[in-house]
Motif scaffolding. Structure first.
Motif, mmCIF file in Angstrom:
data_model
loop_
_atom_site.group_PDB
_atom_site.id
_atom_site.type_symbol
_atom_site.label_atom_id
_atom_site.label_comp_id
_atom_site.label_asym_id
_atom_site.label_seq_id
_atom_site.Cartn_x
_atom_site.Cartn_y
_atom_site.Cartn_z
ATOM 1 N N GLU A 64 0.860 -1.340 0.030
ATOM 2 C CA GLU A 64 -0.126 -0.116 -0.066
ATOM 3 C C GLU A 64 0.875 1.203 -0.101
ATOM 4 O O GLU A 64 0.458 2.104 -0.858
ATOM 5 N N ASP A 68 0.671 4.206 -3.096
ATOM 6 C CA ASP A 68 0.595 5.580 -2.746
ATOM 7 C C ASP A 68 1.407 6.465 -3.442
ATOM 8 O O ASP A 68 1.355 7.719 -3.400
ATOM 9 N N SER A 69 2.389 6.223 -4.135
ATOM 10 C CA SER A 69 3.510 6.697 -4.961
ATOM 11 C C SER A 69 2.746 8.007 -5.838
ATOM 12 O O SER A 69 2.102 7.513 -6.648
ATOM 13 N N ARG A 73 0.616 8.189 -10.760
ATOM 14 C CA ARG A 73 -0.735 9.208 -10.909
ATOM 15 C C ARG A 73 -0.684 9.409 -12.482
ATOM 16 O O ARG A 73 0.278 9.773 -12.832
ATOM 17 N N ARG A 95 -8.829 -0.369 -3.024
ATOM 18 C CA ARG A 95 -8.807 0.959 -2.697
ATOM 19 C C ARG A 95 -8.013 1.667 -3.645
ATOM 20 O O ARG A 95 -8.138 3.061 -3.512
ATOM 21 N N HIS A 96 -7.081 1.425 -4.452
ATOM 22 C CA HIS A 96 -6.576 2.033 -5.382
ATOM 23 C C HIS A 96 -7.021 2.239 -6.823
ATOM 24 O O HIS A 96 -6.559 2.479 -7.994
#
Length: 256
Positions: A64, A68-69, A73, A95-96
């Protein structure tokens, strides 16, 4: 620590290849103490960006944190784990927004299989390419996989040819490129990648010939065990080359 997991070195070698591709393309790669990797190549391909764990029981917290990196994106990306993932890893992926699940067979050709004989290939010849030919290599590979050229532009970087253990191959008929392959040698392990054949040249044994030549060259370089991740369509071809399915790699990606 991992003595009961004989396939871990193979999957570790796979993560190292993804790590290297990212390091050359963007410089954006990171390996955690448990060897989970964040590799961001920048290519518009989910499999070439994301988080990969070589452990049978990946740490959800580590996965996780890497997921989150900010580097991921705006890019297609994936979380890749071995075998059937547990609910905590599945929850991290969800969640991602990575709710599409697929699996790839990990196929291995062990050292006791020996050096394969070269199949009869007629006019087909398989050769290693020079650094200045990688643009052509990337173009033929994209055509072979039926994707836009920009998806594989990272393979046109001449710096890749300078990486130790990496060799890129073109298959040619009468000097005209019809297919590709890539080898990544690390110690006694040989990774076989990027096997592609142009549509008009399929069903002639070219994929098998490319794979066999890469394995033969790998043996000559001291790599006695070969591995690859196969599509479902490719399994019979690689089985005929002496590979067998050892486990699966599960991919989490965003829905199409």
């Amino acid at each position: 620590m991992h003595t009961n997991d004989p396939l871990r070195p193979v999957v570790f070698a796979y993560t190292a290849v993804r790590d290297t591709l990212a390091a050359v393309a963007t410089g954006d790669s990171r390996r955690e103490p448990d060897d989970t990797v964040l590799a961001v190549s920048g290519a518009p391909v989910a499999g070439l960006n994301g988080v990969i764990s070589p452990d049978l029981e990946p740490d959800p917290g580590v996965v996780e944190a890497l997921a989150d990196s900010a580097s991921l994106r705006g890019l297609p990306w994936s979380i890749q784990v071995r075998g059937v993932p547990g609910p905590r890893i599945s929850a991290v992926a969800a969640r991602h927004g990575l709710t599409h699940v697929s699996a790839q067979p990990l196929m291995v050709r062990r050292c006791d299989a020996g050096t394969p004989s070269q199949p009869a290939t007629g006019p087909l010849r398989v050769r290693a390419v020079r650094a200045d030919e990688l643009g052509l290599y990337a173009k033929i590979m994209a055509e072979g996989f039926g994707v836009p050229p920009e998806m594989f532009e990272i393979f046109a970087d001449p710096a890749l040819a300078e990486r130790e253990g990496f060799t890129f191959y073109l298959a040619e008929v009468d000097g005209v490129p019809v297919g590709t392959g890539m080898a990544a040698v690390s110690g006694d392990l040989l990774g076989v990648y990027n096997i592609s054949v142009l549509p008009d040249h399929r069903r002639q044994g070219h994929g098998l010939a490319i794979t066999t030549e890469i394995v033969r060259a790998g043996h000559a370089a001291g790599a006695t065990t070969a591995y690859l991740y196969s599509s479902a369509m490719g399994v019979p071809v690689y089985t005929s080359a002496g590979f067998h399915t050892a486990e699966i790699l599960t991919w989490f990606t965003a829905p199409a």
